[in-house]
Design a protein around this motif. Structure first.
Motif, PDB file in Angstrom:
ATOM      1  N   ARG A 176       0.924  -1.171   0.243  1.00  0.00           N
ATOM      2  CA  ARG A 176      -0.202   0.130   0.047  1.00  0.00           C
ATOM      3  C   ARG A 176       0.954   1.102   0.182  1.00  0.00           C
ATOM      4  NH1 ARG A 176      -4.144   1.996   5.016  1.00  0.00           N
ATOM      5  NH2 ARG A 176      -4.976   3.873   4.068  1.00  0.00           N
ATOM      6  N   HIS A 177       0.436   2.129  -0.712  1.00  0.00           N
ATOM      7  CA  HIS A 177       1.117   3.463  -0.801  1.00  0.00           C
ATOM      8  C   HIS A 177      -0.111   4.516  -0.600  1.00  0.00           C
ATOM      9  CE1 HIS A 177       4.376   6.431  -1.567  1.00  0.00           C
ATOM     10  NE2 HIS A 177       3.681   7.000  -2.564  1.00  0.00           N
ATOM     11  N   GLY A 178      -0.112   5.046   0.565  1.00  0.00           N
ATOM     12  CA  GLY A 178      -1.096   6.105   0.647  1.00  0.00           C
ATOM     13  C   GLY A 178      -2.510   5.310   0.726  1.00  0.00           C
ATOM     14  N   SER A 179      -3.295   5.968  -0.491  1.00  0.00           N
ATOM     15  CA  SER A 179      -4.698   5.426  -0.637  1.00  0.00           C
ATOM     16  C   SER A 179      -4.691   4.569  -2.004  1.00  0.00           C
ATOM     17  CB  SER A 179      -5.614   6.540  -1.243  1.00  0.00           C
ATOM     18  OG  SER A 179      -4.978   7.389  -2.176  1.00  0.00           O
ATOM     19  N   THR A 180      -3.358   4.107  -2.284  1.00  0.00           N
ATOM     20  CA  THR A 180      -3.310   3.259  -3.589  1.00  0.00           C
ATOM     21  C   THR A 180      -2.935   1.971  -3.272  1.00  0.00           C
ATOM     22  OG1 THR A 180      -2.770   5.227  -5.004  1.00  0.00           O
ATOM     23  CG2 THR A 180      -2.408   3.150  -5.938  1.00  0.00           C
ATOM     24  N   LEU A 181      -3.259   0.941  -3.788  1.00  0.00           N
ATOM     25  CA  LEU A 181      -3.127  -0.388  -3.653  1.00  0.00           C
ATOM     26  C   LEU A 181      -2.398  -0.844  -4.821  1.00  0.00           C
ATOM     27  CD1 LEU A 181      -2.897  -3.243  -1.901  1.00  0.00           C
ATOM     28  CD2 LEU A 181      -5.202  -3.732  -3.063  1.00  0.00           C
ATOM     29  N   SER A 182      -1.097  -1.458  -4.639  1.00  0.00           N
ATOM     30  CA  SER A 182      -0.336  -1.675  -5.802  1.00  0.00           C
ATOM     31  C   SER A 182      -0.110  -3.455  -5.806  1.00  0.00           C
ATOM     32  CB  SER A 182       1.088  -1.023  -5.752  1.00  0.00           C
ATOM     33  OG  SER A 182       0.789   0.244  -6.073  1.00  0.00           O
ATOM     34  N   ILE A 183      -0.562  -4.058  -6.789  1.00  0.00           N
ATOM     35  CA  ILE A 183      -0.270  -5.497  -6.735  1.00  0.00           C
ATOM     36  C   ILE A 183       1.011  -5.789  -8.033  1.00  0.00           C
ATOM     37  CG2 ILE A 183      -1.511  -7.745  -6.869  1.00  0.00           C
ATOM     38  CD1 ILE A 183      -4.130  -6.463  -6.318  1.00  0.00           C
ATOM     39  N   LEU A 184       1.885  -6.453  -7.689  1.00  0.00           N
ATOM     40  CA  LEU A 184       2.947  -6.862  -8.690  1.00  0.00           C
ATOM     41  C   LEU A 184       2.787  -8.145  -9.074  1.00  0.00           C
ATOM     42  CD1 LEU A 184       5.966  -4.973  -6.903  1.00  0.00           C
ATOM     43  CD2 LEU A 184       4.101  -4.006  -8.505  1.00  0.00           C
ATOM     44  N   VAL A 185       2.847  -8.493 -10.435  1.00  0.00           N
ATOM     45  CA  VAL A 185       3.105  -9.729 -11.037  1.00  0.00           C
ATOM     46  C   VAL A 185       4.421  -9.548 -11.902  1.00  0.00           C
ATOM     47  CG1 VAL A 185       2.021 -11.090 -12.612  1.00  0.00           C
ATOM     48  CG2 VAL A 185       0.419  -9.714 -11.171  1.00  0.00           C
ATOM     49  N   ALA A 186       5.263 -10.298 -11.208  1.00  0.00           N
ATOM     50  CA  ALA A 186       6.594 -10.474 -11.758  1.00  0.00           C
ATOM     51  C   ALA A 186       7.164 -11.745 -12.197  1.00  0.00           C
ATOM     52  CB  ALA A 186       7.551  -9.928 -10.772  1.00  0.00           C
ATOM     53  N   ASP A 187       7.868 -11.701 -13.487  1.00  0.00           N
ATOM     54  CA  ASP A 187       8.376 -12.987 -14.212  1.00  0.00           C
ATOM     55  C   ASP A 187       9.827 -12.865 -14.465  1.00  0.00           C
ATOM     56  OD1 ASP A 187       8.335 -12.522 -17.076  1.00  0.00           O
ATOM     57  OD2 ASP A 187       6.418 -11.792 -16.642  1.00  0.00           O
ATOM     58  N   ASN A 188      10.615 -13.934 -14.693  1.00  0.00           N
ATOM     59  CA  ASN A 188      11.999 -13.697 -14.980  1.00  0.00           C
ATOM     60  C   ASN A 188      11.923 -14.298 -16.429  1.00  0.00           C
ATOM     61  OD1 ASN A 188      11.404 -16.445 -14.506  1.00  0.00           O
ATOM     62  ND2 ASN A 188      13.512 -16.758 -13.560  1.00  0.00           N
ATOM     63  N   GLY A 189      11.122 -13.994 -17.362  1.00  0.00           N
ATOM     64  CA  GLY A 189      11.037 -14.562 -18.466  1.00  0.00           C
ATOM     65  C   GLY A 189      11.763 -13.407 -19.747  1.00  0.00           C
ATOM     66  N   ILE A 190      11.444 -13.607 -20.820  1.00  0.00           N
ATOM     67  CA  ILE A 190      12.173 -13.113 -22.033  1.00  0.00           C
ATOM     68  C   ILE A 190      12.133 -11.585 -21.869  1.00  0.00           C
ATOM     69  CG2 ILE A 190      10.252 -13.265 -23.554  1.00  0.00           C
ATOM     70  CD1 ILE A 190      12.403 -13.636 -25.760  1.00  0.00           C
ATOM     71  N   GLY A 191      11.199 -11.031 -21.441  1.00  0.00           N
ATOM     72  CA  GLY A 191      10.873  -9.357 -21.235  1.00  0.00           C
ATOM     73  C   GLY A 191      10.594  -8.762 -22.501  1.00  0.00           C
ATOM     74  N   MET A 192      10.371  -7.537 -22.543  1.00  0.00           N
ATOM     75  CA  MET A 192       9.693  -6.785 -23.681  1.00  0.00           C
ATOM     76  C   MET A 192      10.643  -5.792 -23.903  1.00  0.00           C
ATOM     77  SD  MET A 192       5.444  -7.083 -23.258  1.00  0.00           S
ATOM     78  CE  MET A 192       5.722  -6.725 -21.525  1.00  0.00           C
ATOM     79  N   LYS A 193      10.781  -5.169 -25.146  1.00  0.00           N
ATOM     80  CA  LYS A 193      11.311  -3.926 -25.442  1.00  0.00           C
ATOM     81  C   LYS A 193      10.333  -2.464 -25.118  1.00  0.00           C
ATOM     82  CE  LYS A 193      14.192  -6.020 -29.043  1.00  0.00           C
ATOM     83  NZ  LYS A 193      14.490  -5.941 -30.394  1.00  0.00           N
ATOM     84  N   PRO A 194      10.847  -1.626 -24.917  1.00  0.00           N
ATOM     85  CA  PRO A 194      10.079  -0.238 -24.682  1.00  0.00           C
ATOM     86  C   PRO A 194       9.042  -0.256 -25.792  1.00  0.00           C
ATOM     87  CG  PRO A 194      12.249   0.076 -24.190  1.00  0.00           C
ATOM     88  CD  PRO A 194      12.282  -1.305 -24.798  1.00  0.00           C
ATOM     89  N   GLU A 195       9.441  -0.387 -27.083  1.00  0.00           N
ATOM     90  CA  GLU A 195       8.458  -0.043 -28.033  1.00  0.00           C
ATOM     91  C   GLU A 195       7.427  -1.056 -28.118  1.00  0.00           C
ATOM     92  OE1 GLU A 195      12.094  -1.672 -29.798  1.00  0.00           O
ATOM     93  OE2 GLU A 195      11.665  -0.414 -28.583  1.00  0.00           O
ATOM     94  N   THR A 196       7.526  -2.469 -27.656  1.00  0.00           N
ATOM     95  CA  THR A 196       6.650  -3.310 -27.604  1.00  0.00           C
ATOM     96  C   THR A 196       5.572  -2.970 -26.505  1.00  0.00           C
ATOM     97  OG1 THR A 196       8.166  -5.043 -27.999  1.00  0.00           O
ATOM     98  CG2 THR A 196       6.179  -5.975 -27.140  1.00  0.00           C
ATOM     99  N   ILE A 197       5.946  -2.397 -25.486  1.00  0.00           N
ATOM    100  CA  ILE A 197       4.942  -1.991 -24.503  1.00  0.00           C
ATOM    101  C   ILE A 197       4.295  -0.976 -24.756  1.00  0.00           C
ATOM    102  CG2 ILE A 197       4.821  -1.046 -22.052  1.00  0.00           C
ATOM    103  CD1 ILE A 197       7.656  -2.302 -21.141  1.00  0.00           C
ATOM    104  N   ARG A 198       4.605   0.227 -25.710  1.00  0.00           N
ATOM    105  CA  ARG A 198       3.894   1.185 -26.113  1.00  0.00           C
ATOM    106  C   ARG A 198       2.929   0.546 -27.195  1.00  0.00           C
ATOM    107  NH1 ARG A 198       9.116   3.929 -26.101  1.00  0.00           N
ATOM    108  NH2 ARG A 198       9.354   3.301 -28.363  1.00  0.00           N
ATOM    109  N   GLN A 199       3.484  -0.494 -27.817  1.00  0.00           N
ATOM    110  CA  GLN A 199       2.610  -1.123 -29.110  1.00  0.00           C
ATOM    111  C   GLN A 199       1.138  -1.678 -28.359  1.00  0.00           C
ATOM    112  OE1 GLN A 199       4.922  -3.015 -31.525  1.00  0.00           O
ATOM    113  NE2 GLN A 199       5.889  -1.247 -32.575  1.00  0.00           N
ATOM    114  N   ILE A 200       1.773  -2.517 -27.018  1.00  0.00           N
ATOM    115  CA  ILE A 200       0.570  -3.141 -26.580  1.00  0.00           C
ATOM    116  C   ILE A 200      -0.537  -2.169 -25.950  1.00  0.00           C
ATOM    117  CG2 ILE A 200       0.099  -4.472 -24.402  1.00  0.00           C
ATOM    118  CD1 ILE A 200       2.632  -5.750 -24.674  1.00  0.00           C
ATOM    119  N   PHE A 201      -0.150  -1.103 -25.457  1.00  0.00           N
ATOM    120  CA  PHE A 201      -1.164   0.000 -24.710  1.00  0.00           C
ATOM    121  C   PHE A 201      -2.065   0.748 -25.919  1.00  0.00           C
ATOM    122  CE2 PHE A 201       1.180  -0.698 -20.740  1.00  0.00           C
ATOM    123  CZ  PHE A 201       0.235  -0.992 -19.850  1.00  0.00           C
ATOM    124  N   SER A 202      -1.278   0.777 -26.935  1.00  0.00           N
ATOM    125  CA  SER A 202      -1.988   1.500 -28.146  1.00  0.00           C
ATOM    126  C   SER A 202      -2.547   0.564 -29.243  1.00  0.00           C
ATOM    127  CB  SER A 202      -0.698   2.276 -28.945  1.00  0.00           C
ATOM    128  OG  SER A 202       0.148   1.548 -29.526  1.00  0.00           O
TER     129      SER A 202
END
Length: 595
Positions: free
Chosen positions: A513-539
C-alpha cells in the motif's frame, strides 16, 4: 517591417498583454488614475507657465524701471557737468593774478564731486587749471584735443571719448566749451564716481551687473564688484573688460529696453537702453539662473500641490472604482470559486441593473449546465457499464480458449485423470468468471480463482516454472475487480516464460500500500519486452495482436476495465528489461471489500 518597427511592435504587444492580464477593476483604476494625473499635470503645468511668464514680465518691467531711473541719474550728472562748464569764466583783464585764478578753479572742483579737474585756456594760449603745476609736468593731450575741437565749434559743448588721465589716475572724459565773448575755452574732466555709486544703487542686484558705453562703444564705467558677472582682462591696470563687451557696445541700436540673449554657454542675458543726447547707452547684464531661482519656490509649491493632487486622485479613483466594481468583483469571486460541479450554484443579487441582468444570465446558464451534466453523467455511466461488460465478455472466451486447448492437449497425451481434474477446475473457473452479479471481489477470492487456473497450467506445462504468491494476509480483504490477476499471470506463462528452460521460470505476486493506492505486482523472469513493444501493447498496434486477437488481450482489457471503474489515474504500469524479465504493477484504490 524594419528592426526598429519590430522592436516597437514587440514592446506594444507586451504592454497590451500586461494590461490585459490585469483584472477589470485594476484596468479601470489605472485608466482613471492616468486620466486624472494627466489632467492635473496639464493644469499645473499651464498654471506654472503662466505664473512663470508673469514673474518674467514683472522682472523685465522692474528692469526697465530701474534703467529709466539709472538713465535719469546719468542725465542729471551730465547736466551738472555741462552747467559747470557753462558757468565757469575767468576775467583775464583783472589783475588778480594766476594764483588767484588757480584758487578759484580749485574752489569750483572742491564744491563739485562730479569733476576731477577744470581747465581754462585763453585765446592767446594762456592756460589756467586748478592743478596747473601737475598739468605742466604731465600734460593732458586728451583735454587739449577736446578744447581744440570746442574752439572750432562755437558755443557747443564737446564730449570726448573715455581715456585714462595721468592727472587723475582714472578713466574719464573731457567736456569742453568755447566762449567767443570771453575769448576762452573751458574744459573739465568728468568724475564717474558719483555716477558709479548711483548706478550701483539702482542696478546692482544679485546676479546683475552694468556697463555704461560711450557713443563709440567704449566702456565708461562698469561693475567692478567682486560678485560682478563681467569678465575682465587680467594683468592690466586700469581694469578693462574683454573685447567681447566692446563688440556689444558697438552693435546697432536696438529698440528701447530690448532683451537679447548673449552668445556663449554662461547663460547670461542683457538689456540695453537707447542712447542719450550725448550718445551714451546703458547695458545691464543678468544671470538667467537667478531669474529661474525666483521661480523655484513657486515650482516647489506646485510640486507639493501635484503630490497632494495625485494622492487625492488616487483615493478618489480607488473609492469610485471600489464602489462601482464591487458587484462585479463579488460576482467574479463567486464564479471563480466554482472549481467543481458541486460549487456550481446560483448567485443571489436583488438589484435589476446591468450586474443583476448578468447574474440572471449566469443563473440560467448554471441551471442549463446542471441539466446537461446530469444527462452526460447518465450517458457516461451507461457507456462505462457497456464497455465494462464488453471487456468482461472478452476475458471469458480468451481464458476458455486457452483452458480448452490445455485439456485437449492432456487428452491427446492420454493423461485422462489430469484432464478430468482440469475439467473440474475449469468448471469452477467458469462459474467464477461468468458470475455477473458482482464485478468486484476480495483479493482472497481472486487468489482462489488464480490457484485453480494455476492447477490447469501446471497440468499443461509441467514444472517449467514456479509460482510464488507472496501477498500478505492483511491485503486479502481488499476489493479488486474480478479476473484481474489471472489474465496477467496467463500472459506471463504464455509469452514471458515460453522460452525459459524447464524449472527455471518464476512468477511472483506481491502487494503493498502507498497512501490511498493498492499496488499488486506480477513479476516474471521471462524473456521480457522492449520499450516499443510495451507502447504498442497499450496503443493496440502490436503486430502479434493484429494476427491473433487473443494474444495480449488480457493485459489491455485489465488496464481498460480498471480505468473505466476507478478513473484515469489507475490502471497497469509495465516495467520490463528485454532478456531479463517483466514486472506488471496493478494500481487500484485501497479499500476494504463491502458486501
Amino acid at each position: 517591417m524594419s528592426g526598429k518597427e519590430k522592436v516597437k511592435h514587440g514592446i506594444n504587444q507586451k504592454i497590451k498583454k500586461k494590461i490585459n492580464q490585469r483584472g477589470f477593476a485594476a484596468r479601470q483604476f489605472i485608466l482613471l488614475f492616468e486620466i486624472g494625473a494627466v489632467i492635473l499635470s496639464t493644469v499645473l503645468i499651464v498654471n506654472y507657465q503662466r505664473q512663470r511668464s508673469t514673474l518674467q514680465r514683472e522682472f523685465y518691467e522692474d528692469m526697465r524701471e530701474r534703467m529709466k531711473v539709472a538713465n535719469s541719474l546719468v542725465d542729471t550728472q551730465i547736466r551738472v557737468v555741462e552747467n559747470i562748464v557753462r558757468l565757469t569764466r575767468i576775467d583775464s583783464q583783472s589783475e588778480e593774478g594766476v594764483n588767484k585764478f588757480e584758487r578759484y578753479l580749485t574752489q569750483i572742483v572742491g564744491e563739485s564731486s562730479d569733476i576731477y579737474n577744470i581747465f581754462v585756456q585763453m585765446d592767446d594760449g594762456e592756460m589756467y587749471s586748478n592743478n596747473h603745476l601737475l598739468y605742466q609736468l604731465r600734460g593732458n593731450p586728451d583735454v587739449d584735443t577736446c578744447m581744440e575741437a570746442a574752439h572750432k565749434e562755437e558755443s557747443m559743448i564737446i564730449w570726448s571719448e573715455p581715456y585714462y588721465s595721468s592727472m587723475t589716475a582714472n578713466t574719464t572724459v573731457a567736456v569742453a566749451l568755447h566762449d567767443s565773448a570771453w575769448k576762452q575755452t573751458i574744459a573739465v574732466e568728468f568724475n564717474f564716481n558719483p555716477i558709479y555709486m548711483n548706478l550701483s544703487a539702482a542696478l546692482r542686484n544679485k546676479g546683475m551687473s552694468f556697463i555704461l558705453f560711450s557713443r563709440e562703444g567704449k566702456e565708461l564705467i562698469f561693475d567692478r564688484n567682486q560678485t560682478s558677472l563681467l569678465e575682465m582682462v587680467t594683468g592690466q591696470y586700469p581694469l578693462h573688460l574683454v573685447s567681447y563687451y566692446a563688440r556689444i557696445g558697438r552693435q546697432t541700436q536696438y529698440q528701447p529696453y530690448q532683451e537679447e540673449i548673449m552668445n556663449g554657454d554662461n547663460g547670461l542675458c542683457y538689456m540695453q537702453s537707447l542712447r542719450n543726447k550725448i550718445g551714451w547707452k546703458l547695458l545691464v547684464i543678468y544671470n538667467t539662473s537667478e531669474l529661474n531661482s525666483n521661480s523655484h519656490g513657486m515650482l516647489q509649491n506646485l510640486l507639493i500641490l501635484f503630490i497632494i493632487g495625485v494622492f487625492s486622485i488616487l483615493i478618489a479613483v480607488l473609492l469610485v472604482v471600489t464602489y462601482f466594481t464591487k458587484p462585479i468583483r463579488r460576482l467574479g469571486k463567486k464564479m471563480a470559486n466554482v472549481n467543481n460541479l458541486d460549487n456550481l450554484i446560483p448567485i443571489e443579487y436583488e438589484k435589476d441593473d446591468e450586474i443583476g441582468k448578468l447574474t440572471q444570465s449566469y443563473n440560467l446558464l448554471v441551471k442549463r449546465i446542471h441539466i446537461l451534466v446530469n444527462n452526460v453523467k447518465a450517458a457516461e455511466q451507461a457507456k462505462a457499464q457497456y464497455e465494462f461488460r464488453m471487456h468482461q465478455s472478452q476475458i471469458g472466451p480468451h481464458f476458455l480458449h486457452n483452458a480448452l486447448y490445455c485439456i485437449s492437449s492432456l487428452i491427446r497425451q492420454g493423461r485422462l485423470d489430469e484432464a478430468n481434474h482440469a475439467m473440474i477446475a475449469l468448471s469452477d473457473l467458469l462459474s467464477y468468471s461468468f458470475d455477473t452479479v458482482n464485478n468486484e471481489v476480495t483479493l482472497a477470492n481472486e487468489n482462489d480463482s488464480l490457484k485453480r487456473f494455476m492447477d490447469i497450467m501446471k497440468m499443461r506445462y509441467g514444472n517449467i516454472f514456479h509460482y510464488d504468491n507472496q501477498i500478505k494476509e492483511q491485503f486479502l480483504n481488499c476489493s479488486v475487480l474480478k479476473l484481474t490477476l489471472q489474465p496477467l499471470v496467463e500472459n506471463s506463462i504464455s509469452h514471458g516464460l515460453a522460452s525459459v528452460e524447464e524449472g527455471e521460470g518464476r512468477i511472483v505476486l506481491r502487494a503493498y500500500r502507498h497512501g490511498s493506492t493498492l499496488s499488486i505486482l506480477v513479476a516474471d523472469n521471462g524473456i521480457g519486452m522492449k520499450p516499443e513493444t510495451i507502447r504498442q501493447i497499450f496503443s493496440g498496434t502490436f503486430e502479434t495482436y493484429k494476427k491473433d486477437r487473443f494474444s495480449n488481450i488480457g493485459i489491455i482489457n485489465v488496464h481498460d476495465r480498471i480505468r473505466l471503474v476507478y478513473g484515469e489515474g489507475y490502471g497497469l504500469k509495465i516495467r520490463s528489461v528485454f532478456g531479463q524479465g517483466t514486472i506488471v504493477r496493478i494500481c487500484i484504490p485501497f479499500r476494504v471489500f463491502e458486501q
